[in-house]
Motif scaffolding. Structure first.
Motif, PDB file in Angstrom:
ATOM      1  N   UNK A   1      55.039  58.481  50.883  1.00 51.16           N
ATOM      2  CA  UNK A   1      55.036  57.339  49.973  1.00 51.16           C
ATOM      3  C   UNK A   1      54.259  57.610  48.705  1.00 51.16           C
ATOM      4  N   UNK A   2      53.123  58.319  48.839  1.00 53.15           N
ATOM      5  CA  UNK A   2      52.321  58.656  47.659  1.00 53.15           C
ATOM      6  C   UNK A   2      53.110  59.548  46.704  1.00 53.15           C
ATOM      7  N   UNK A   3      53.792  60.539  47.281  1.00 57.82           N
ATOM      8  CA  UNK A   3      54.589  61.451  46.450  1.00 57.82           C
ATOM      9  C   UNK A   3      55.735  60.691  45.786  1.00 57.82           C
ATOM     10  N   UNK A   4      56.380  59.802  46.523  1.00 61.45           N
ATOM     11  CA  UNK A   4      57.505  59.029  45.970  1.00 61.45           C
ATOM     12  C   UNK A   4      57.037  58.126  44.826  1.00 61.45           C
ATOM     13  N   UNK A   5      55.911  57.421  45.029  1.00 63.26           N
ATOM     14  CA  UNK A   5      55.375  56.538  43.985  1.00 63.26           C
ATOM     15  C   UNK A   5      55.031  57.347  42.740  1.00 63.26           C
ATOM     16  N   UNK A   6      54.387  58.499  42.935  1.00 66.62           N
ATOM     17  CA  UNK A   6      54.039  59.357  41.802  1.00 66.62           C
ATOM     18  C   UNK A   6      55.300  59.870  41.100  1.00 66.62           C
ATOM     19  N   UNK A   7      56.314  60.208  41.875  1.00 64.28           N
ATOM     20  CA  UNK A   7      57.569  60.726  41.310  1.00 64.28           C
ATOM     21  C   UNK A   7      58.286  59.659  40.483  1.00 64.28           C
ATOM     22  N   UNK A   8      58.378  58.446  41.026  1.00 65.57           N
ATOM     23  CA  UNK A   8      59.092  57.366  40.340  1.00 65.57           C
ATOM     24  C   UNK A   8      58.315  56.827  39.141  1.00 65.57           C
ATOM     25  N   UNK A   9      56.971  56.947  39.183  1.00 70.95           N
ATOM     26  CA  UNK A   9      56.154  56.437  38.077  1.00 70.95           C
ATOM     27  C   UNK A   9      55.748  57.537  37.103  1.00 70.95           C
ATOM     28  N   UNK A  10      56.384  58.692  37.246  1.00 70.73           N
ATOM     29  CA  UNK A  10      56.064  59.840  36.401  1.00 70.73           C
ATOM     30  C   UNK A  10      54.572  60.170  36.436  1.00 70.73           C
ATOM     31  N   UNK A  11      54.033  60.200  37.666  1.00 71.22           N
ATOM     32  CA  UNK A  11      52.655  60.600  37.961  1.00 71.22           C
ATOM     33  C   UNK A  11      51.612  59.615  37.420  1.00 71.22           C
ATOM     34  N   UNK A  12      51.987  58.370  37.177  1.00 65.96           N
ATOM     35  CA  UNK A  12      51.018  57.385  36.699  1.00 65.96           C
ATOM     36  C   UNK A  12      50.270  56.714  37.839  1.00 65.96           C
ATOM     37  N   UNK A  13      50.918  56.595  38.992  1.00 64.40           N
ATOM     38  CA  UNK A  13      50.315  55.897  40.122  1.00 64.40           C
ATOM     39  C   UNK A  13      50.254  56.811  41.353  1.00 64.40           C
ATOM     40  N   UNK A  14      49.504  56.354  42.361  1.00 65.48           N
ATOM     41  CA  UNK A  14      49.335  57.067  43.639  1.00 65.48           C
ATOM     42  C   UNK A  14      48.570  58.364  43.480  1.00 65.48           C
ATOM     43  N   UNK A  15      47.748  58.445  42.452  1.00 67.00           N
ATOM     44  CA  UNK A  15      46.853  59.593  42.285  1.00 67.00           C
ATOM     45  C   UNK A  15      45.439  59.056  42.106  1.00 67.00           C
ATOM     46  N   UNK A  16      44.454  59.906  42.328  1.00 69.50           N
ATOM     47  CA  UNK A  16      43.072  59.478  42.150  1.00 69.50           C
ATOM     48  C   UNK A  16      42.673  58.405  43.141  1.00 69.50           C
ATOM     49  N   UNK A  17      42.035  57.326  42.634  1.00 70.92           N
ATOM     50  CA  UNK A  17      41.539  56.259  43.501  1.00 70.92           C
ATOM     51  C   UNK A  17      42.672  55.492  44.143  1.00 70.92           C
ATOM     52  N   UNK A  18      43.848  55.430  43.470  1.00 70.22           N
ATOM     53  CA  UNK A  18      45.011  54.770  44.066  1.00 70.22           C
ATOM     54  C   UNK A  18      45.355  55.395  45.401  1.00 70.22           C
TER      55      UNK A  18
END
Length: 483
Positions: free
Chosen positions: A230-247
């Motif tokens: 899910x983290x990879x998918x969110x990052x992929x769909x948001x162009x690495x804006x979300x699901x990184x760092x504290x998210x």
């Protein structure tokens, strides 16, 4: 009852006395366990085990009042074996064995003092108490690999281009690493602990309890794979804006809460009706015969004293000095040490290059706390910058291919060397050192690692493998002592 002069003591003071004696006798082991609870969030839940056990004993108090309290002297023999294991763990610095045996000693003491019928009533409490032991970190590398496997599988299912090398997962627009925090070890240990408690309180049949415990074991593993996906998918769909760092962490703990909710919701479907407790025995006070309790107490103290004397005698060993192994290998300064291992508290460390190969050697002249050849804090290579792609077993050594975040690759051969054994298996080396410790012998040893950059079509693998075989043929004495 007329015609008897048997004196008794209330059950509650007996349990308190056993707990106090256990705390004093195993203070150092308990303190090291508590330090681990504080230092690692994975084991923070261990602080709740004692209060939960007290609550469970309170719930079972009426049943304890209804059974015969009679010491079991045979448990003194079992306690002696547990204490011997504790002593061996201390001498060999196998912390998980030391702590496991120390915490197991308390249920053994209670069983010996109260007898079989009381132990049958408190069986779950005595077992659940063992969740206090901070064990399970050894599973982290396997869980990392499993999480990476599931993440890649799910990405391929939704047809997202993915490339994996070791623990690195690359998709269009981003690169991810399945780090230690992503292994799911926290989810797994907490889930199994809660699952065991829930199964005991919710079900009456043993089969139901076992099934739910297995469910609580596999659900967090699957859920962690889905979380990473899910983290990879969110990052992929948001162009690495979300699901990184504290998210990343927020989604993780939120997901864990959802997993526990699902686990309990599923378990509640087959919940057994709550049985009413008998009120006839609720106000009674269980008693322990004084003479048998005193005799079993003397036995417990005698066994513990004997183990302490043995421990003191076996711990008196000399520190072994190493020869000038760095000079014999003719090492020059290493150009790139980004792969270098980390061995804490070593008596002597040498690293450098010779004839196109990089070397790292760590020697330990003793095996005591914070100065151990095999220690969970030691690192076979710099795992913050490098990840294992493949692994091949050699005779008495291990050969692995490493990859860095920038795509560079290395071959690494490593082994542990002691006067009696050379092996890449840390548990085997630790076992040999444990036997040496029990016999009061010195436990010197060293770690040897040889590495070289890997380029397509070169013979770096063969060079690393050949050099490791050469050092293995020289043996411990030839590498570290120079005899």
């Amino acid at each position: 009852m007329k015609g008897t002069d048997q004196k008794n003591i209330s059950l509650l003071p007996v349990l308190v006395l056993l707990l106090l004696f256990w705390g004093l006798a195993f203070f150092s082991s308990i303190r090291s366990a508590v330090d681990t609870w504080i230092r690692l969030e994975t084991f923070t839940h261990c602080f709740l085990i004692l209060p939960i056990c007290i609550y469970l004993i309170h719930k079972k108090w009426h049943e304890l009042n209804a059974v015969k309290i009679a010491p079991n002297y045979w448990m003194l023999a079992a306690l002696a074996m547990v204490l011997f294991l504790w002593s061996a763990g201390q001498l060999a610095q196998v912390i998980v064995v030391e702590q496991g045996a120390a915490f197991l000693a308390l249920p053994m003491m209670i069983w010996a003092a109260l007898g079989n019928q009381a132990a049958r009533v408190l069986w779950f409490v005595l077992l659940f108490w063992m969740f206090s032991v901070p064990a399970g970190e050894v599973l982290v590398p396997y869980l990392q690999q499993l999480t990476a496997d599931m993440t890649v599988y799910f990405l391929q299912m939704v047809q997202i281009p993915v490339y994996r090398e070791g623990l690195y997962i690359a998709i269009p627009g981003g690169l991810f690493e399945v780090a230690v925090a992503c292994s799911g070890i926290r989810y797994l240990i907490a889930s199994v602990t809660l699952g065991a408690l829930y199964a005991y309180l919710t079900y009456q049949k043993t089969s139901k309890r076992i099934i739910f415990l297995i469910f609580s074991l596999f659900l967090p593993i699957l859920a962690n794979g889905l979380r990473a996906f899910g983290i990879v998918i969110i990052a992929y769909l948001s162009e690495m804006k979300y699901a990184t760092g504290i998210d990343h962490l927020i989604y993780g703990w939120l997901f864990f809460g959802i997993v526990i909710f699902i686990m309990f919701s599923v378990g509640n479907i087959w919940a057994d009706p709550i049985e009413e407790q008998s009120e006839r025995t609720e106000n009674l006070t269980a008693n322990v015969p004084v003479k048998p309790f005193l005799s079993v107490s003397v036995g417990i103290v005698a066994v513990f004293a004997a183990i302490l004397l043995f421990n003191h005698h076996a711990s008196r060993v000399e520190i072994v000095e190493a020869g000038d192994f760095a000079a014999r290998l003719q090492l020059s300064e290493m150009e790139n040490d980004s792969w270098s291992p980390k061995f804490v508290g070593a008596s002597d460390v040498a690293s450098g290059s010779h004839d196109g190969l990089d070397y790292y050697l760590a020697f330990y002249g003793e095996n005591v706390q914070d100065r151990e050849l095999v220690n969970s804090e030691n690192r076979l290579f710099n795992d913050k910058k490098w990840s294992i792609v493949s692994s091949v077993s050699m005779q008495d050594a291990q050969l692995v291919e490493l990859v860095a975040l920038n795509g560079q690759k290395r071959w690494l051969a490593y082994t542990y060397m002691t006067p009696k054994l050379s092996s890449a298996l840390d548990w085997k080396v630790k076992l040999v050192q444990a036997l040496e410790a029990v016999m009061g012998q010195a436990q010197p040893g060293g770690y040897v690692a040889i590495s070289a950059f890997s380029h397509k079509g070169d013979d770096s693998r063969n060079k690393v493998e050949t050099e490791m075989k050469r050092l293995l043929s020289k043996g411990y004495q030839g590498v570290f002592s120079g005899d």
